[in-house]
Motif scaffolding. Sequence first.
Motif, short mmCIF file in Angstrom:
data_model
loop_
_atom_site.label_atom_id
_atom_site.label_comp_id
_atom_site.label_asym_id
_atom_site.label_seq_id
_atom_site.Cartn_x
_atom_site.Cartn_y
_atom_site.Cartn_z
N ASP A 52 -12.54 -65.71 24.04
CA ASP A 52 -13.36 -66.41 23.05
C ASP A 52 -14.25 -67.46 23.70
N LYS A 53 -14.22 -67.47 25.04
CA LYS A 53 -15.09 -68.37 25.81
C LYS A 53 -15.81 -67.54 26.88
N PRO A 54 -17.01 -67.96 27.30
CA PRO A 54 -17.74 -67.20 28.33
C PRO A 54 -17.18 -67.47 29.72
N GLU A 55 -15.98 -66.93 29.98
CA GLU A 55 -15.27 -67.25 31.22
C GLU A 55 -15.20 -66.10 32.21
N ALA A 99 -15.75 -60.43 15.94
CA ALA A 99 -16.78 -59.84 15.08
C ALA A 99 -18.13 -60.51 15.33
N ARG A 100 -18.11 -61.83 15.48
CA ARG A 100 -19.37 -62.54 15.74
C ARG A 100 -19.97 -62.15 17.08
N LEU A 101 -19.11 -61.85 18.05
CA LEU A 101 -19.61 -61.40 19.35
C LEU A 101 -20.33 -60.05 19.23
N THR A 148 -27.25 -62.95 21.54
CA THR A 148 -27.31 -63.24 22.97
C THR A 148 -26.28 -62.38 23.70
N SER A 149 -26.40 -62.31 25.01
CA SER A 149 -25.51 -61.48 25.81
C SER A 149 -24.06 -61.90 25.65
N TYR A 200 -17.80 -62.62 27.88
CA TYR A 200 -16.69 -62.66 26.94
C TYR A 200 -15.79 -61.42 27.06
N LEU A 201 -16.18 -60.49 27.88
CA LEU A 201 -15.43 -59.24 28.03
C LEU A 201 -15.38 -58.85 29.50
#
Length: 222
Positions: free
Chosen positions: A195-198, A135-137, A142-143, A147-148
């Motif tokens: 949940d991480k920018p991976e 939900a916060r995403l 910010t971009s 995360y997806l």
Amino acid sequence: MKCWAKNVSLCCDTQSSEHYITKGLFSDKMLYVENAPFLGGASKKLSKASLTRNCLCKKHNETLSIYDDEAIHYGKSLKYCLELSLKRRKSNARKFSLHTKSINYDRFNRWFLKTYMGLAEFFRYESAIDKEKLARLVYSETSIKHYLLLEVAMEIQEDFQIEESVSIAPLEKDKKTIGMQIELYGIRLKGIFSDKPEHVQKPIKIRFYEYKQGPSCMIKFE
């Protein structure tokens, strides 16, 4: 107040009805809904206006309209490519100019995520990523592209029809829901959440070719 964004920021005092799927993707007032979990797995023809649920407050719902608009723009772009192709098939030209339609990657990602958030409770398994984090995403300033992982899930030369239809299925792993697959206007897209920018977001380009003249139209996410 029922609102899946209640932990993102304060809700307002008005409950809002959110459509299961963005209503602007469909021009008809009546829709055929097949195998719907909110109908107990039944199939039924229903009014578009009735396909809503109370899952957001008015403030948080109104903020999402820009992402609905991006999904609608994507659908219209697919229709445009089809209409252009049908028109050009009658032409004797040896080569066509390439028409390009651009989709805002970040806005579309957020539309994908907010659609998932509205449907997640109907899926068999719990989300692998905490839904508060997702939900916060959706509302992040910010971009969220890392995360997806959004990809086209079509086979080479797979037949498809561009029409006003949408189908949705969860992506599952180890008895958890890790993402979602949406077939939107005939094009199947799958998205895996983190949940991480991976994730490294790969460029998406959907190309339409004429039989003899080559490339005719392209939809690109940027």
